[in-house]
Motif scaffolding. Structure first.
Motif, PDB file in Angstrom:
ATOM      1  N   ARG A 121       0.708  -1.177   0.025  1.00 27.97           N
ATOM      2  CA  ARG A 121       0.124   0.280   0.133  1.00 27.97           C
ATOM      3  C   ARG A 121       0.888   0.871   0.336  1.00 27.97           C
ATOM      4  O   ARG A 121       0.254   1.734  -1.104  1.00 27.97           O
ATOM      5  CB  ARG A 121      -1.406   0.202   1.384  1.00 27.97           C
ATOM      6  CG  ARG A 121      -2.269  -1.306   0.965  1.00 27.97           C
ATOM      7  CD  ARG A 121      -3.153  -1.168   0.474  1.00 27.97           C
ATOM      8  NE  ARG A 121      -2.802  -0.663  -1.041  1.00 27.97           N
ATOM      9  CZ  ARG A 121      -2.773  -1.220  -2.044  1.00 27.97           C
ATOM     10  NH1 ARG A 121      -2.297  -2.445  -2.093  1.00 27.97           N
ATOM     11  NH2 ARG A 121      -1.899  -0.325  -3.030  1.00 27.97           N
ATOM     12  N   ASP A 126       2.624   1.835  -3.269  1.00 29.67           N
ATOM     13  CA  ASP A 126       0.913   1.850  -4.693  1.00 29.67           C
ATOM     14  C   ASP A 126       1.404   3.021  -5.080  1.00 29.67           C
ATOM     15  O   ASP A 126       1.749   4.355  -4.652  1.00 29.67           O
ATOM     16  CB  ASP A 126       0.256   1.687  -4.157  1.00 29.67           C
ATOM     17  CG  ASP A 126      -0.466   1.606  -4.912  1.00 29.67           C
ATOM     18  OD1 ASP A 126      -0.297   1.775  -6.932  1.00 29.67           O
ATOM     19  OD2 ASP A 126      -1.681   1.025  -4.883  1.00 29.67           O
ATOM     20  N   ARG A 127       2.253   3.201  -6.228  1.00 30.40           N
ATOM     21  CA  ARG A 127       1.862   4.887  -7.360  1.00 30.40           C
ATOM     22  C   ARG A 127       0.839   4.827  -7.980  1.00 30.40           C
ATOM     23  O   ARG A 127       0.807   5.784  -8.662  1.00 30.40           O
ATOM     24  CB  ARG A 127       3.279   5.212  -7.652  1.00 30.40           C
ATOM     25  CG  ARG A 127       4.221   5.011  -6.709  1.00 30.40           C
ATOM     26  CD  ARG A 127       5.998   5.399  -7.937  1.00 30.40           C
ATOM     27  NE  ARG A 127       6.857   5.435  -6.815  1.00 30.40           N
ATOM     28  CZ  ARG A 127       7.406   4.533  -6.373  1.00 30.40           C
ATOM     29  NH1 ARG A 127       7.219   3.156  -7.033  1.00 30.40           N
ATOM     30  NH2 ARG A 127       9.442   4.731  -5.513  1.00 30.40           N
ATOM     31  N   PRO A 133      -3.459   5.899  -8.951  1.00 29.27           N
ATOM     32  CA  PRO A 133      -4.248   6.702  -8.796  1.00 29.27           C
ATOM     33  C   PRO A 133      -4.310   6.777  -7.659  1.00 29.27           C
ATOM     34  O   PRO A 133      -4.777   5.981  -7.354  1.00 29.27           O
ATOM     35  CB  PRO A 133      -5.311   6.522  -9.718  1.00 29.27           C
ATOM     36  CG  PRO A 133      -4.712   5.792 -10.791  1.00 29.27           C
ATOM     37  CD  PRO A 133      -3.870   4.930 -10.261  1.00 29.27           C
ATOM     38  N   LYS A 134      -5.318   7.864  -6.988  1.00 31.10           N
ATOM     39  CA  LYS A 134      -5.198   7.840  -5.466  1.00 31.10           C
ATOM     40  C   LYS A 134      -6.594   7.066  -4.884  1.00 31.10           C
ATOM     41  O   LYS A 134      -6.714   6.382  -4.031  1.00 31.10           O
ATOM     42  CB  LYS A 134      -6.015   9.506  -5.303  1.00 31.10           C
ATOM     43  CG  LYS A 134      -6.301   9.171  -4.039  1.00 31.10           C
ATOM     44  CD  LYS A 134      -6.151  10.984  -3.275  1.00 31.10           C
ATOM     45  CE  LYS A 134      -6.857  10.740  -1.668  1.00 31.10           C
ATOM     46  NZ  LYS A 134      -6.981  12.474  -2.164  1.00 31.10           N
ATOM     47  N   ALA A 135      -7.614   7.106  -6.684  1.00 31.35           N
ATOM     48  CA  ALA A 135      -9.026   6.980  -6.252  1.00 31.35           C
ATOM     49  C   ALA A 135      -8.946   4.515  -6.211  1.00 31.35           C
ATOM     50  O   ALA A 135      -8.645   4.286  -4.940  1.00 31.35           O
ATOM     51  CB  ALA A 135     -10.196   6.785  -7.261  1.00 31.35           C
ATOM     52  N   GLN A 164      -5.561   3.423  -5.258  1.00 30.79           N
ATOM     53  CA  GLN A 164      -4.903   3.312  -4.144  1.00 30.79           C
ATOM     54  C   GLN A 164      -6.106   3.432  -2.951  1.00 30.79           C
ATOM     55  O   GLN A 164      -6.373   1.863  -2.361  1.00 30.79           O
ATOM     56  CB  GLN A 164      -4.288   4.527  -4.192  1.00 30.79           C
ATOM     57  CG  GLN A 164      -2.667   4.535  -4.108  1.00 30.79           C
ATOM     58  CD  GLN A 164      -1.910   5.447  -4.372  1.00 30.79           C
ATOM     59  OE1 GLN A 164      -1.976   5.217  -2.918  1.00 30.79           O
ATOM     60  NE2 GLN A 164      -1.640   6.395  -5.047  1.00 30.79           N
ATOM     61  N   GLU A 165      -7.242   3.733  -3.076  1.00 29.53           N
ATOM     62  CA  GLU A 165      -8.160   3.956  -1.209  1.00 29.53           C
ATOM     63  C   GLU A 165      -8.663   2.897  -1.853  1.00 29.53           C
ATOM     64  O   GLU A 165      -9.033   1.800  -0.424  1.00 29.53           O
ATOM     65  CB  GLU A 165      -8.617   5.283  -1.583  1.00 29.53           C
ATOM     66  CG  GLU A 165      -7.823   6.182  -1.004  1.00 29.53           C
ATOM     67  CD  GLU A 165      -8.466   7.172  -1.258  1.00 29.53           C
ATOM     68  OE1 GLU A 165      -9.566   7.693  -1.864  1.00 29.53           O
ATOM     69  OE2 GLU A 165      -8.085   8.593  -0.401  1.00 29.53           O
ATOM     70  N   GLU A 208      -6.518  -0.088  -0.092  1.00 33.43           N
ATOM     71  CA  GLU A 208      -6.542   0.515   0.683  1.00 33.43           C
ATOM     72  C   GLU A 208      -7.945  -0.399   1.900  1.00 33.43           C
ATOM     73  O   GLU A 208      -7.229  -1.378   3.119  1.00 33.43           O
ATOM     74  CB  GLU A 208      -6.278   1.444   1.176  1.00 33.43           C
ATOM     75  CG  GLU A 208      -6.058   1.533   2.783  1.00 33.43           C
ATOM     76  CD  GLU A 208      -5.904   3.297   2.777  1.00 33.43           C
ATOM     77  OE1 GLU A 208      -4.333   3.679   3.137  1.00 33.43           O
ATOM     78  OE2 GLU A 208      -6.861   4.209   3.195  1.00 33.43           O
TER      79      GLU A 208
END
Length: 234
Positions: free
Chosen positions: A200, A203-204, A206-208, A210-211, A214
């Motif tokens: 996690r 992880d590079r 996109p933010k969405a 990644q979330e 998560e």
């Protein structure tokens, strides 16, 4: 060249060419990649034999590359691939740095998840002094780890810094007498949590995305430890 030993819950990988300050040959890089990617343990402890961590690429290999233009890209790509393998490994990789780390040795350390130095550790990217630079992912990872200003200072000057300065700029996270003890202590934590946290944090995407990942990782761990969590909540 690469010595592998499995300790209690972690793997010890030793760069073992002390007479050459553990300088890396192509064969050594291949063996290092295998030692990390084939590891069943949750933690890998990477260290150098003798009085150095790693002097980087073997200079005789660099000289051979200079004589064969077609060999330059494969030389660079091999080092990049090994650094990527360390970064992408499902195991947490801890670099224990005692003595000099130079050039490619710094780049390998940068690919590790944790860099733990002894008081006698020193660091340098001397390539600029003879017209080169660290191309095993060093120009990518160094500013990510220490920030742009310190990355430029370190790599443009070619100067050697000690463990305390490395700690100040964030090149290492701790200075201790026994770096291996830090690697060993990680194994006391939940092994799947170690793997998921590394994935996690690294992880590079996109933010969405990644979330979403998560959430999925947290759900997995909650399900795996539901009974313990209920006991804690009483």
């Amino acid at each position: 060249m690469i010595r592998v030993a499995d300790a209690d819950g972690y793997r010890i990988v030793t760069l073992d060419r002390p007479d050459q300050r553990n300088a890396l040959t192509p064969a050594g890089l291949e063996s290092l990649e295998a030692a990390v990617t084939d590891c069943p343990e949750p933690v890998v402890y990477l260290r150098g034999a003798g009085e150095a961590f790693c002097a980087g690429a073997d200079l005789s290999v660099v000289a051979d590359v200079a004589d064969d233009e077609a060999a330059v890209e494969p030389f660079v790509r091999r080092g990049q691939r090994v650094a990527d393998a360390i970064e992408d490994s499902s195991s947490v990789v801890v670099a224990g740095i005692d003595g000099p780390a130079r050039g490619g040795g710094v780049e390998l350390a940068l690919a590790c998840d944790m860099r733990i130095a002894t008081p006698g550790a020193t660091f340098g990217e001397p390539g600029v002094t003879f017209g080169l630079f660290g191309a095993w992912g060093g120009t990518v990872r160094l500013p990510e780890v220490v920030g742009l200003g310190d990355a430029l200072d370190f790599s443009l000057s070619g100067r050697v810094i000690d463990a305390e300065e490395a700690l100040r700029i964030g090149l290492v996270s701790r200075v201790v007498d026994d770096p291996e003890s830090v690697a060993a202590s990680l194994t006391e934590n939940d092994h799947r949590a170690l793997e998921l946290i590394k994935a996690r944090v690294r992880d590079r995407g996109p933010k969405a995305d990644q979330e979403d990942s998560e959430v999925a990782a947290f759900e997995e761990l909650v399900a795996a430890h539901a009974d313990e969590l209920r006991e804690l909540g009483k």
